[in-house]
Design a protein around this motif. Structure first.
Motif, PDB file in Angstrom:
ATOM      1  N   GLN A   1      -3.696 124.109 -16.733  1.00  0.00           N
ATOM      2  CA  GLN A   1      -4.341 125.262 -17.345  1.00  0.00           C
ATOM      3  C   GLN A   1      -3.738 125.568 -18.705  1.00  0.00           C
ATOM      4  O   GLN A   1      -2.529 125.636 -18.862  1.00  0.00           O
ATOM      5  CB  GLN A   1      -4.241 126.466 -16.436  1.00  0.00           C
ATOM      6  N   GLY A   2      -4.625 125.759 -19.669  1.00  0.00           N
ATOM      7  CA  GLY A   2      -4.197 126.106 -21.001  1.00  0.00           C
ATOM      8  C   GLY A   2      -3.596 124.964 -21.791  1.00  0.00           C
ATOM      9  O   GLY A   2      -2.980 125.175 -22.815  1.00  0.00           O
ATOM     10  N   LYS A   3      -3.788 123.751 -21.351  1.00  0.00           N
ATOM     11  CA  LYS A   3      -3.206 122.587 -22.014  1.00  0.00           C
ATOM     12  C   LYS A   3      -4.313 121.736 -22.620  1.00  0.00           C
ATOM     13  O   LYS A   3      -5.359 121.523 -22.008  1.00  0.00           O
ATOM     14  CB  LYS A   3      -2.412 121.765 -21.005  1.00  0.00           C
ATOM     15  N   GLN A   4      -4.068 121.222 -23.819  1.00  0.00           N
ATOM     16  CA  GLN A   4      -5.037 120.355 -24.470  1.00  0.00           C
ATOM     17  C   GLN A   4      -5.021 118.981 -23.809  1.00  0.00           C
ATOM     18  O   GLN A   4      -3.965 118.384 -23.611  1.00  0.00           O
ATOM     19  CB  GLN A   4      -4.718 120.221 -25.958  1.00  0.00           C
ATOM     20  N   ALA A   5      -6.195 118.492 -23.475  1.00  0.00           N
ATOM     21  CA  ALA A   5      -6.340 117.164 -22.878  1.00  0.00           C
ATOM     22  C   ALA A   5      -6.420 116.113 -23.979  1.00  0.00           C
ATOM     23  O   ALA A   5      -6.788 116.410 -25.115  1.00  0.00           O
ATOM     24  CB  ALA A   5      -7.598 117.104 -22.031  1.00  0.00           C
ATOM     25  N   LYS A   6      -6.095 114.893 -23.630  1.00  0.00           N
ATOM     26  CA  LYS A   6      -6.313 113.757 -24.514  1.00  0.00           C
ATOM     27  C   LYS A   6      -7.284 112.843 -23.790  1.00  0.00           C
ATOM     28  O   LYS A   6      -7.047 112.465 -22.640  1.00  0.00           O
ATOM     29  CB  LYS A   6      -5.005 113.040 -24.821  1.00  0.00           C
ATOM     30  N   LEU A   7      -8.395 112.522 -24.456  1.00  0.00           N
ATOM     31  CA  LEU A   7      -9.461 111.747 -23.837  1.00  0.00           C
ATOM     32  C   LEU A   7      -9.728 110.467 -24.606  1.00  0.00           C
ATOM     33  O   LEU A   7      -9.481 110.386 -25.806  1.00  0.00           O
ATOM     34  CB  LEU A   7     -10.762 112.568 -23.811  1.00  0.00           C
ATOM     35  N   HIS A   8     -10.272 109.483 -23.900  1.00  0.00           N
ATOM     36  CA  HIS A   8     -10.839 108.298 -24.526  1.00  0.00           C
ATOM     37  C   HIS A   8     -12.336 108.406 -24.310  1.00  0.00           C
ATOM     38  O   HIS A   8     -12.808 108.415 -23.172  1.00  0.00           O
ATOM     39  CB  HIS A   8     -10.293 107.014 -23.902  1.00  0.00           C
ATOM     40  N   TYR A   9     -13.088 108.538 -25.413  1.00  0.00           N
ATOM     41  CA  TYR A   9     -14.529 108.753 -25.335  1.00  0.00           C
ATOM     42  C   TYR A   9     -15.251 107.424 -25.167  1.00  0.00           C
ATOM     43  O   TYR A   9     -14.976 106.458 -25.875  1.00  0.00           O
ATOM     44  CB  TYR A   9     -15.015 109.480 -26.583  1.00  0.00           C
ATOM     45  N   LEU A  10     -16.167 107.388 -24.219  1.00  0.00           N
ATOM     46  CA  LEU A  10     -16.963 106.210 -23.901  1.00  0.00           C
ATOM     47  C   LEU A  10     -18.432 106.535 -24.154  1.00  0.00           C
ATOM     48  O   LEU A  10     -18.792 107.700 -24.353  1.00  0.00           O
ATOM     49  CB  LEU A  10     -16.747 105.821 -22.436  1.00  0.00           C
ATOM     50  N   ALA A  11     -19.296 105.525 -24.107  1.00  0.00           N
ATOM     51  CA  ALA A  11     -20.718 105.735 -24.375  1.00  0.00           C
ATOM     52  C   ALA A  11     -21.367 106.699 -23.381  1.00  0.00           C
ATOM     53  O   ALA A  11     -22.225 107.491 -23.764  1.00  0.00           O
ATOM     54  CB  ALA A  11     -21.456 104.404 -24.371  1.00  0.00           C
ATOM     55  N   GLY A  12     -20.970 106.682 -22.130  1.00  0.00           N
ATOM     56  CA  GLY A  12     -21.609 107.535 -21.142  1.00  0.00           C
ATOM     57  C   GLY A  12     -20.694 108.581 -20.535  1.00  0.00           C
ATOM     58  O   GLY A  12     -21.039 109.209 -19.549  1.00  0.00           O
ATOM     59  N   GLY A  13     -19.544 108.789 -21.116  1.00  0.00           N
ATOM     60  CA  GLY A  13     -18.596 109.743 -20.556  1.00  0.00           C
ATOM     61  C   GLY A  13     -17.259 109.621 -21.258  1.00  0.00           C
ATOM     62  O   GLY A  13     -17.190 109.152 -22.394  1.00  0.00           O
ATOM     63  N   PHE A  14     -16.224 110.028 -20.584  1.00  0.00           N
ATOM     64  CA  PHE A  14     -14.894 109.935 -21.159  1.00  0.00           C
ATOM     65  C   PHE A  14     -13.874 109.713 -20.056  1.00  0.00           C
ATOM     66  O   PHE A  14     -14.114 110.001 -18.898  1.00  0.00           O
ATOM     67  CB  PHE A  14     -14.532 111.173 -21.981  1.00  0.00           C
ATOM     68  N   ARG A  15     -12.729 109.174 -20.454  1.00  0.00           N
ATOM     69  CA  ARG A  15     -11.629 108.939 -19.531  1.00  0.00           C
ATOM     70  C   ARG A  15     -10.476 109.842 -19.952  1.00  0.00           C
ATOM     71  O   ARG A  15     -10.136 109.930 -21.134  1.00  0.00           O
ATOM     72  CB  ARG A  15     -11.208 107.478 -19.601  1.00  0.00           C
ATOM     73  N   VAL A  16      -9.870 110.517 -19.007  1.00  0.00           N
ATOM     74  CA  VAL A  16      -8.759 111.420 -19.284  1.00  0.00           C
ATOM     75  C   VAL A  16      -7.474 110.599 -19.397  1.00  0.00           C
ATOM     76  O   VAL A  16      -7.082 109.923 -18.451  1.00  0.00           O
ATOM     77  CB  VAL A  16      -8.617 112.500 -18.189  1.00  0.00           C
ATOM     78  N   LEU A  17      -6.842 110.662 -20.567  1.00  0.00           N
ATOM     79  CA  LEU A  17      -5.581 109.972 -20.791  1.00  0.00           C
ATOM     80  C   LEU A  17      -4.397 110.901 -20.513  1.00  0.00           C
ATOM     81  O   LEU A  17      -3.384 110.469 -19.967  1.00  0.00           O
ATOM     82  CB  LEU A  17      -5.498 109.453 -22.226  1.00  0.00           C
ATOM     83  N   VAL A  18      -4.541 112.158 -20.934  1.00  0.00           N
ATOM     84  CA  VAL A  18      -3.535 113.187 -20.692  1.00  0.00           C
ATOM     85  C   VAL A  18      -4.270 114.396 -20.125  1.00  0.00           C
ATOM     86  O   VAL A  18      -5.159 114.930 -20.785  1.00  0.00           O
ATOM     87  CB  VAL A  18      -2.780 113.576 -21.985  1.00  0.00           C
ATOM     88  N   PRO A  19      -3.946 114.806 -18.894  1.00  0.00           N
ATOM     89  CA  PRO A  19      -4.667 115.925 -18.273  1.00  0.00           C
ATOM     90  C   PRO A  19      -4.539 117.222 -19.076  1.00  0.00           C
ATOM     91  O   PRO A  19      -3.525 117.485 -19.708  1.00  0.00           O
ATOM     92  CB  PRO A  19      -3.987 116.080 -16.914  1.00  0.00           C
ATOM     93  N   GLY A  20      -5.601 117.979 -19.037  1.00  0.00           N
ATOM     94  CA  GLY A  20      -5.668 119.272 -19.689  1.00  0.00           C
ATOM     95  C   GLY A  20      -7.018 119.876 -19.382  1.00  0.00           C
ATOM     96  O   GLY A  20      -7.814 119.298 -18.651  1.00  0.00           O
ATOM     97  N   ASP A  21      -7.298 121.035 -19.947  1.00  0.00           N
ATOM     98  CA  ASP A  21      -8.603 121.622 -19.659  1.00  0.00           C
ATOM     99  C   ASP A  21      -9.432 121.879 -20.897  1.00  0.00           C
ATOM    100  O   ASP A  21     -10.517 122.432 -20.805  1.00  0.00           O
ATOM    101  CB  ASP A  21      -8.486 122.894 -18.809  1.00  0.00           C
ATOM    102  N   TYR A  22      -8.979 121.422 -22.065  1.00  0.00           N
ATOM    103  CA  TYR A  22      -9.817 121.540 -23.256  1.00  0.00           C
ATOM    104  C   TYR A  22      -9.444 120.467 -24.273  1.00  0.00           C
ATOM    105  O   TYR A  22      -8.396 119.834 -24.179  1.00  0.00           O
ATOM    106  CB  TYR A  22      -9.680 122.929 -23.897  1.00  0.00           C
ATOM    107  N   VAL A  23     -10.363 120.250 -25.224  1.00  0.00           N
ATOM    108  CA  VAL A  23     -10.110 119.420 -26.399  1.00  0.00           C
ATOM    109  C   VAL A  23     -10.515 120.250 -27.606  1.00  0.00           C
ATOM    110  O   VAL A  23     -11.184 121.276 -27.471  1.00  0.00           O
ATOM    111  CB  VAL A  23     -10.901 118.089 -26.367  1.00  0.00           C
TER     112      VAL A  23
END
Length: 65
Positions: free
Chosen positions: A5-27
Motif C-alpha cells: 500500500q502506498g508504494k510505486q510499482a515497477k511494471l514491464h508493459y506488454l501488448a496485452g497487459g503488464f508484468r509486475v517487476l516490483v510490487p506496488g499499487d500505483y505507477v
C-alpha cells in the motif's frame, strides 16, 4: 498475497497487459506525473515502457514521438 500500500510499482508493459517487476499499487503517468492505481491503468506504450493516465495523454505522447 502481501499488499504494498502506498508504494510505486515497477511494471514491464506488454501488448496485452503488464508484468509486475516490483510490487506496488500505483505507477506514475509519463506525461502528467499523476499517480495511476494499477486497477485503473488502461493506457501505456510498450516500446517506450511508459504509462499514461488518460487516452488523451497517451495520444499526445504518440504525436510527439
Amino acid at each position: 498475497m502481501l499488499m504494498a500500500q502506498g508504494k510505486q510499482a515497477k511494471l514491464h508493459y506488454l501488448a496485452g497487459g503488464f508484468r509486475v517487476l516490483v510490487p506496488g499499487d500505483y505507477v506514475l503517468c509519463a506525461k502528467s506525473g499523476e499517480a495511476i492505481s494499477l486497477e485503473d491503468l488502461r493506457y501505456w506504450n510498450v516500446t517506450r515502457q511508459e504509462a499514461y493516465a488518460t487516452a488523451e495523454l497517451a495520444s499526445a505522447a504518440e504525436r510527439k514521438a
